[in-house]
Design a protein around this motif. Sequence first.
Motif, short mmCIF file in Angstrom:
data_model
loop_
_atom_site.label_atom_id
_atom_site.label_comp_id
_atom_site.label_asym_id
_atom_site.label_seq_id
_atom_site.Cartn_x
_atom_site.Cartn_y
_atom_site.Cartn_z
N PRO A 160 0.82 -1.23 0.00
CA PRO A 160 0.00 0.00 0.00
C PRO A 160 0.85 1.27 0.00
CG PRO A 160 -0.72 -1.53 1.73
CD PRO A 160 0.55 -2.07 1.17
N LEU A 177 -0.17 7.61 6.78
CA LEU A 177 -0.64 6.35 6.21
C LEU A 177 -0.86 5.30 7.31
CD1 LEU A 177 -1.27 5.56 3.32
CD2 LEU A 177 0.99 4.54 3.16
N LYS A 219 2.86 7.17 -6.70
CA LYS A 219 2.02 8.22 -7.30
C LYS A 219 2.47 9.60 -6.82
CE LYS A 219 -1.94 5.19 -7.76
NZ LYS A 219 -2.79 4.47 -6.84
N GLU A 220 2.72 9.71 -5.51
CA GLU A 220 3.06 11.03 -4.95
C GLU A 220 4.43 11.51 -5.39
OE1 GLU A 220 2.65 11.87 -0.79
OE2 GLU A 220 0.71 10.87 -0.71
N TYR A 228 5.48 10.90 5.17
CA TYR A 228 4.70 10.02 4.31
C TYR A 228 4.15 8.82 5.09
CZ TYR A 228 6.91 12.67 0.60
OH TYR A 228 7.35 13.70 -0.21
N ASP A 244 2.35 1.80 -3.49
CA ASP A 244 1.32 2.30 -4.39
C ASP A 244 1.14 3.82 -4.20
OD1 ASP A 244 -0.80 1.92 -6.27
OD2 ASP A 244 -2.20 2.24 -4.61
N LYS A 245 1.07 4.21 -2.94
CA LYS A 245 0.83 5.63 -2.66
C LYS A 245 2.05 6.49 -3.02
CE LYS A 245 -0.17 8.51 1.38
NZ LYS A 245 -1.31 9.33 1.05
#
Lengths: 323, 444
Positions: B195, B420, B202-203, B416, B198-199
Amino acid sequence: MYDVFMDPFVQMAQMPDLLVQVLWEGLVSGVLYALIALGFVLIFKASGVFNFAQGIMVVFSALSLVGIYQFLARNGFSGHLAAFVALVGAIGVMFLLAVAVEKIVLRPLVNQPDIILFMATFGITWFLIGLGEIIFGGEPKAMISDQLFLPRGAWNVDMLGGMVVFQKLDVAAAVIASLMIASLAVFFQKTRIGRALRAVADSHKAALSVGISLNQIWVIVWFAAGVVALVAGIMWGARSNVSFSLQIIALKALPVLILGGFTSVPGAIVGGLIIGVGEKLAEFYWGPLVGGGIEAWFAYVIALVFLLFRPQGLFGDKIIERI
Amino acid sequence: MKLSKAAFLLSAALVAGAPLAAPAPAAAQSADTIYVPLFTYRTGAFAGSGIPIANGMRDYLTLLNERDGGIGGVKLVIEECETSYDAKKGLECYEAVKPKSPVMVNPWSTGTTLPLIPRAAVDKIPVLSMAYGLSSSAKGETFPWIFNPPATYWDGFTQILQYIAEQEGGGVEKLKGLKIGYIFLDASFGREPLPLIDKLSKELGFEAKLYPVAASDMQNQSSQWLSVRRDRPNYMILYGWGALNPTAINEAVRTGFPMEKFISIWWPSEDDAAGAGPGAAGFKTLNWHAVGADFPLHQDIRTHVVDKGLSQTAPDKIGQVLYNRGVYNSMLIAEAIRKAQEITGKKVVTGEDVRRGLENLNIDEARLEEIGLGGFTSPVKLTCADHNGHFPTFVQRWDGDSYEKITDYAPPLSQYVLPLLEEDAKAFAERNAPWPARTEPCDN
């Protein structure tokens, strides 16, 4: 639809060097799978037993080789000669194992249903796991590749607008495994013992009636399966190391056997190659579509498809049951 | 007669196999002892990683018994339970030790840790999943019984990303446009950072390529490395365990992947890298403690444990990465028990007491010196809210012979990770509703 049915083939056409590389890697894996499957076939042909212990025999034989070498090295005897002494020692261990299996397991279980014999091979598996861990410990061992003259390095061949890497070890593995398979095939096709084995495979009672010793044949096939396991253990071990996780790889022989037939030596070879190449192609070209990791189960899918259309495998004896 | 021989064979097989799989003989916490079970794996496909850790854990606790008479004058009952890194066996071990009032359990498997998370609060047994397990179990408010110091898998991933960004000449903005491969054990452990990947991809604008390796194919990774050759990632990140690690390093060498760009989470050992030969030089891993045996504590282990024949460790393995990892784990166990004794004033503490001990754990530099581990690692301090600490790690490089520390300690990218973690803890509680609200008292 494009990603599934077109893109992989476009990739193959655009990067033919990678396609050759994938095929080569699949071929090498396939030969090694075939080698393991061969061990199953030999025992199944002679005694009708699916030998679940074949996987641990791969590990146990390789551990014996490395363990004997380490013992010799601790006592001041190392190098190539010691490695070959260890190799002979490991072959001796597999012979003793064959004798022990015949005397302690098979002979008392003659005429018992197949499932009993099958379960007995589970017992052999757990016994060898325990014995191996007690004698050699659970730590992975480095294969004595250099001492056995197994080559390191690679040949980089420029072809098809790119480069294909042939690892020398893989080439050696393919050659040694092919020679092994060929000599076993000749042995069982052309020699007296081989004919006796085939007679036993056809009918135990008929074989006994013409004076073939069942016990002797069982020792020979278990020993042959043990030697095949040793070669497989050396080759897989040289690619990473010798650990108990190698026995899991041996389960890949199951789809190979379903594909090739439990009683066919050529079937084990062709089945191994189809599974080896098939799973590499699937993982490489179609794996990314589902996040990868399809190699672990793809072989079983191929086997399942074969089961649907040809339950006896490619070269297996046709099953005729009277009802 | 035939059947009796068959029965004999089966019995022999069981006799040979059973001691390796079953829990060790009964030993419970009595009025004057503290029961510390250790879930270990000295057998099976993951033994290569499990054995040195088991040795380090056991040697440290044995030292406390031999040198100090236990902790606070109370002897420890140390009992190993063999799991073979199999979650089912791990749970069997848990059920076997539960009636004996353990002060904590150390599952040493993310797959075992996950099902223990809901049970811990019910059974009042704290779970110490040291730098593994569910990353968001760091949130003490949601998971009062789970502790995972000193860093989570998510922290580790950002620490690797940070190192990569530094190699590219700057901060995380340098990750943009990079292709980063992630090869991992396709099990709870390896999937844990997905997870986050994935995050962050993108960021931060990097492309993540995933290469899962099934446990059955740990020693058969040629497909994954062929894909690496096709995808040409700029860097590769490894989250492996057991036979996966040496095979991955071997395959990277075979395929000619630049080893300086191959970085792992903190699990590979010296043996994992050495097996690939001189070509493995340049391979890197994270770590948070020293490698080597030049500490007073290690000398004490030699004197009081190894020389007395109480250890299963080969003398040359003392001080290796995973041995020291086991030592670190037992240091946390011992310090949590000591803190529990200090807080409660009791000598023989319970799981509930040790949970409080863990929440108040404070191992500063002075304490590390007292333990005999001065300079071994960075200080550890946990709180009721933060059961992890998200402590810094460093990068070590394999030079062909040993690991060498090549960076300073660096913290994770908390900006980050922390949001999360918060989100994930909340989602976990919702998925497992009704998740109990925290009722345990807080001492800090």
